[in-house]
Design an enzyme around this catalytic site. Sequence first.
Site, PDB file in Angstrom:
ATOM      1  N   ARG A  64       0.823  -1.212   0.000  1.00  0.00           N
ATOM      2  CA  ARG A  64       0.000   0.000   0.000  1.00  0.00           C
ATOM      3  C   ARG A  64       0.856   1.260   0.000  1.00  0.00           C
ATOM      4  O   ARG A  64       0.436   2.306  -0.475  1.00  0.00           O
ATOM      5  CB  ARG A  64      -0.923   0.016   1.225  1.00  0.00           C
ATOM      6  CG  ARG A  64      -1.956  -1.086   1.244  1.00  0.00           C
ATOM      7  CD  ARG A  64      -2.780  -1.034   2.525  1.00  0.00           C
ATOM      8  NE  ARG A  64      -3.374  -2.336   2.828  1.00  0.00           N
ATOM      9  CZ  ARG A  64      -4.089  -2.593   3.905  1.00  0.00           C
ATOM     10  NH1 ARG A  64      -4.306  -1.637   4.786  1.00  0.00           N
ATOM     11  NH2 ARG A  64      -4.596  -3.799   4.111  1.00  0.00           N
ATOM     12  N   GLU A 123     -10.834  -1.331  -5.931  1.00  0.00           N
ATOM     13  CA  GLU A 123     -11.359  -0.389  -4.946  1.00  0.00           C
ATOM     14  C   GLU A 123     -10.441   0.827  -4.790  1.00  0.00           C
ATOM     15  O   GLU A 123      -9.248   0.747  -5.018  1.00  0.00           O
ATOM     16  CB  GLU A 123     -11.501  -1.097  -3.592  1.00  0.00           C
ATOM     17  CG  GLU A 123     -12.198  -0.253  -2.533  1.00  0.00           C
ATOM     18  CD  GLU A 123     -11.979  -0.792  -1.126  1.00  0.00           C
ATOM     19  OE1 GLU A 123     -12.864  -0.584  -0.288  1.00  0.00           O
ATOM     20  OE2 GLU A 123     -10.922  -1.400  -0.866  1.00  0.00           O
TER      21      GLU A 123
END
Length: 483
Positions: A100, A171
């Site tokens: 991330r 997403e």
Amino acid sequence: MELKNKKLEDELFNSIRQDVLLQWSTGNDVDFDEAVAYHKEIPKHKVFSDKLIEAKEQGNTLIQPRAGVALVDKHIELLNYLVNEGEADLLPTTIDSYTRHNRYHEAEEGINESRKAGRSLLNGFPAVNHGISLCRKVNESVNVPVQVRHGTPDARLLTEVTIAGGFTSYEGGGISYNIPYSKNIPLDKTIYDWQYVDRLIGKYEEAGITINREPFGPLTGTLVPPCISHSVAIIESLLAAEQGVKNITVGYGQCGNLIQDIAAIRTLESLTEEYLHKFGYEDVVVTTVLHQWMGGFPQDESKAFGVISWGAATAALAGATKVIVKTPHEAMGVPTKEANASGIKATKQLVTMLRDQQMVSISDLKLEKDMIMAETRCIVDKTLELGDGDLAEGTIRAFQAGVIDIPFAPSRQNAGKVFPARDNTGAVRFLECAHLPFTQDIKSYHHDKMKERADYEKRDMSFQMVIDDIYAIGKGKLVGRPR
């Protein structure tokens, strides 16, 4: 970098892409034309957008958990368990924290250490490091659609690898994966980077491959009033549509008051479609997702199931296209696969029982819908005005002016002056509206609702209400009443 809400031109996109694909070695394996050909062979029942469209047409609510571990075979084992034992309709691949933050060297170390330990030492699936072929192995090893869920401010390489790897839903967004997650990352940079993500998915669309996109609805997850999360969802949907995205799922985090939550889901879909049509995006399919309660959970497993079941009932009665499921171990950290499956089955049971029941259209529901729509339009319209019609510029200025203000977000880009709290019925209102561009009638409505609670509890309206409400559900209550 010039930020405008305008489709990225091919020359600029390709220039950026050369650098993106060099961020980690697996980027060298990306071949767009080959990936398109691969997607065309994916069976229809494993394509996220097709499954969502079918559910919307039939009025069904699909069940999806969160899950992800470091090692490919263990991840496949987990996903199949959630389908076979938990009866999940849709699957996730939750990405690890190192990925991330684009820390691929540390993700590689995490994979190696996990192999030595024989169990996951990462909190998710390091898709970039595993690369295209192993991502395809994951998707080919399960029989339902799989979505990439993460939390990445710069998600460009992750998008390239995972979409080429056969995932059919993605997403996140430039606002929803920055402001709630990061402290110092400039908002203009993340919006620009996510324009690349959406343009890539737009290019797949132009090649005949529909990839579902899902802005992250809950934001900070606790006591976020519907109009704020709606505004972000609408803005991210418009930004995505400009880049060519055609299938969008807008999300909302359950707040706990049934009437407000039903009104929120129903208005979210209609408002998103309203603004998409207003700007000429007529062919975008919009679906909805309810995220079960994202705040503190009771430690007692039976009480936790009560919270999960309430979220399931809300999703079914609201008519959400899908629901993201929590587990009875939320208060204790990363759940086991057995706990995850239990949460899915409890949700499935409630959704099935309520499938043919509808919430009657009563005056309270109409009032709540009217308020949410009026508040959301105030925020989105002011954002457009601040940008002189350009949504990307307007979004930056809106955050600077506090016109969009996400409660409890860590980002320095966020004003942090808005305070939500529950009214006497448990609906989330504004204790402090700060610089939200509401009419005086709307501000008075929130003041009166909070005053009603204060009078009932025989205390002043204060920040203590906010604190009490944050911890209430973890203590088995909805409204944080004083002892």
